[in-house]
Design an enzyme around this catalytic site. Structure first.
Site, mmCIF file in Angstrom:
data_model
loop_
_atom_site.group_PDB
_atom_site.id
_atom_site.type_symbol
_atom_site.label_atom_id
_atom_site.label_comp_id
_atom_site.label_asym_id
_atom_site.label_seq_id
_atom_site.Cartn_x
_atom_site.Cartn_y
_atom_site.Cartn_z
ATOM 1 N N LYS A 128 -9.191 -4.906 -1.879
ATOM 2 C CA LYS A 128 -8.084 -3.985 -2.245
ATOM 3 C C LYS A 128 -7.772 -4.242 -3.713
ATOM 4 O O LYS A 128 -8.023 -5.515 -4.138
ATOM 5 C CB LYS A 128 -6.889 -4.248 -1.490
ATOM 6 C CG LYS A 128 -5.688 -3.010 -1.472
ATOM 7 C CD LYS A 128 -6.363 -2.086 -0.372
ATOM 8 C CE LYS A 128 -5.574 -0.690 -0.745
ATOM 9 N NZ LYS A 128 -5.686 0.225 0.567
ATOM 10 N N ASP A 168 -6.039 5.222 -2.418
ATOM 11 C CA ASP A 168 -4.835 4.748 -1.765
ATOM 12 C C ASP A 168 -3.555 5.385 -2.204
ATOM 13 O O ASP A 168 -3.733 6.431 -3.096
ATOM 14 C CB ASP A 168 -4.651 3.331 -1.664
ATOM 15 C CG ASP A 168 -3.823 2.852 -0.432
ATOM 16 O OD1 ASP A 168 -4.007 2.683 0.566
ATOM 17 O OD2 ASP A 168 -2.533 2.249 -1.122
#
Ligand code: NDP
Length: 448
Positions: A128, A168
């Site tokens: 991430k 995201d």
């Protein structure tokens, strides 16, 4: 805290090492509660120090992101990429741009991503990234300059066979275009090192819709298999009106549900006759406005300028699709009192551990985000395959693959939970099933 003394030892050490990382500790605690159920049957977990290794990212990259705003002032943000685990494939996970981004949030998201990716059945490790930069209120040129500065460091650490980021929170089509464009220029090559790309430069059909669609496919599987029921006729609340929330709402309506409330950071809209979810998408994607502007379109609808009170509305199904820890114990009590049937997480870790336990203790069907929202990354995996093959599947082909991946994830979680004596507990099922594959690979690959 756990039955296993080994897990207690590892978690206590982590509490000291990661004391300033509350979201990461929360994600680890929830995971270890599930692993506690199988640890005795798998002595190799302790023998090979798998838990110590799995809670430690393989690599964390933190970097300065300087950029110049439209007033010629120099701004500095902090960039992150957490490459958590590559045991079963290249690191894969989104990039988040939001002022709330911290190392703790990056680590919790990377940790969850590892198990989610494993559940899809595709060869993807977990990672991430992001920055404490908020695109809200910035001009297109400012966002482009920021993305280029961010990529001028990140490009060294990513690649089609190494680490493949995606979008995201705060990173949509525009940001991905700027990020991928600059990556391509710096590397001087056109490879599938990013997913969620525009259709004209290697993106996959249905990727934009995939997370939300997958959330509904997962919810349908739960209702069909556990309750012999479906979304048809259900009254639904969706929190968050971004990528995940909008497409969850749209698919829910397509499957016969009625979306009666949706929220964003400005508040929530409520209409017993059903919200026009296509118009909500228009407000968010095209007009880039807050939900209060829905009132101009539908004056009979109610707008409440407090997103937190959306939980007081009675509904059959709730899809929390906004952000981490939006659903705490107080919200869970309201949900139970309202006789809600199911909470299906679209966001990552939107429910606190206490609230999750409370909902499940009160027999509310509960779908954890790491399983329910895995359709986004699964379709990113399909985008990677299409890029490697230099080929594009039709929307119907991608949607049908997404649908069967979500069916498989449900079946895997359900059967795994049943096997450990926790039938119907999809949190346990998702954690254990996601973990077992990574654990096997880590043992086979040696101490690295
Ligand atoms: P977006 O930035 O597209 O949308 C987030 C939405 O949530 C916005 O509408 C925002 O409001 C709203 N919001 C933020 N905080 C709150 C809050 N506390 N209460 C109500 N609304 C809030 O993000 P995504 O839809 O992409 O992501 C949402 C969640 O889903 C995140 O947890 C993300 O990690 C997760 N996720 C995303 C995937 C994807 O493919 N995009 C894949 C898997 C998980 P406003 O519009 O006013 O800013």
């Amino acid at each position: 805290m756990f039955e296993s003394s080994y897990l207690n030892k590892v978690y206590n050490e982590l509490l000291i090492k990661s004391k300033n990382e509350p979201e990461f500790l929360q994600a680890v605690e929830e995971f270890l509660k599930s692993i506690d159920l199988i640890i005795q049957d798998h002595p190799d977990i302790e023998k090979y120090s798998i838990v110590e290794r799995i809670v430690e990212p393989e690599r964390i990259i933190m970097f300065r992101v300087p950029w110049v705003d439209d007033n010629n002032e120099i701004k500095v943000n902090r960039g992150f990429r957490v490459q958590f685990n590559s045991a079963i494939g290249p690191y894969k996970g989104g990039i988040r741009f939001d002022k709330s981004v911290t190392l703790s949030i990056m680590k919790f998201l990377g940790f969850e991503q590892m198990f989610k990716n494993s559940l899809t059945g595709l060869p993807m490790g977990g990672g991430k990234g992001g920055s404490d930069f908020s695109p809200t209120g910035k001009s297109d040129h400012e966002i482009m300059r920021f993305c280029q500065s961010f990529m001028s460091e990140l490009y060294r650490h990513i690649g089609a066979d190494l680490d493949v980021p995606a979008g995201d929170f705060g990173v949509g089509a525009r940001e991905i275009g700027y990020l991928f464009g600059y990556y391509k220029k710096l590397k001087n090559e056109f490879t599938g090192a990013f997913t969620g790309k525009g259709l004209s430069f290697g993106g996959s059909l249905v990727r934009r819709e995939a997370t939300g669609y997958g959330v509904c496919y997962f919810a349908e599987e739960i209702l069909k298999n556990i309750k012999n029921d479906s979304l048809k006729g259900k009254r639904v609340i969706v929190t968050g009106s971004g990528n995940v929330g909008t497409y969850t709402a749209m698919k829910a309506v397509e499957l016969g549900a009625k979306v009666i409330a949706m929220s964003d950071i400005s508040g929530y809209i409520y209409d017993e006759n059903g919200v026009d979810v296509n118009y909500v998408r228009d407000i968010k994607e095209k007009q880039k406005k807050n939900l209060d502007s829905y009132l101009m379109y539908q004056p009979s609808c109610k707008f409440v300028p407090d997103y937190k009170s959306v939980w007081t509305i009675k509904a059959d199904i709730i899809f929390p699709c906004a952000t981490q820890n939006e659903l705490g114990i107080e919200e869970a009590k309201k949900i139970v009192a309202n006789g809600t049937m199911m909470v299906c997480e679209g966001a990552n870790m939107p429910t606190t551990i206490e609230a999750t336990d409370y909902l499940m203790d009160h027999n509310i069907l509960f779908a954890p985000g790491k399983a329910a929202n895995a359709g986004g990354v699964a379709t990113s995996g399909l985008e990677m395959s299409q890029n490697s093959m230099r080929f594009s599947w039709t929307a119907a082909e991608v949607d049908s693959k997404l649908h069967s991946i979500m069916e498989n994830i449900f079946e895997t979680c359900y059967n795994t939970a049943k096997k450990v004596g926790k039938e119907g507990n999809l949190v346990v099922g998702a954690n254990i099933a996601g973990f077992l594959k990574i654990y096997e690979a880590m043992v086979a690959e040696g101490v690295i």
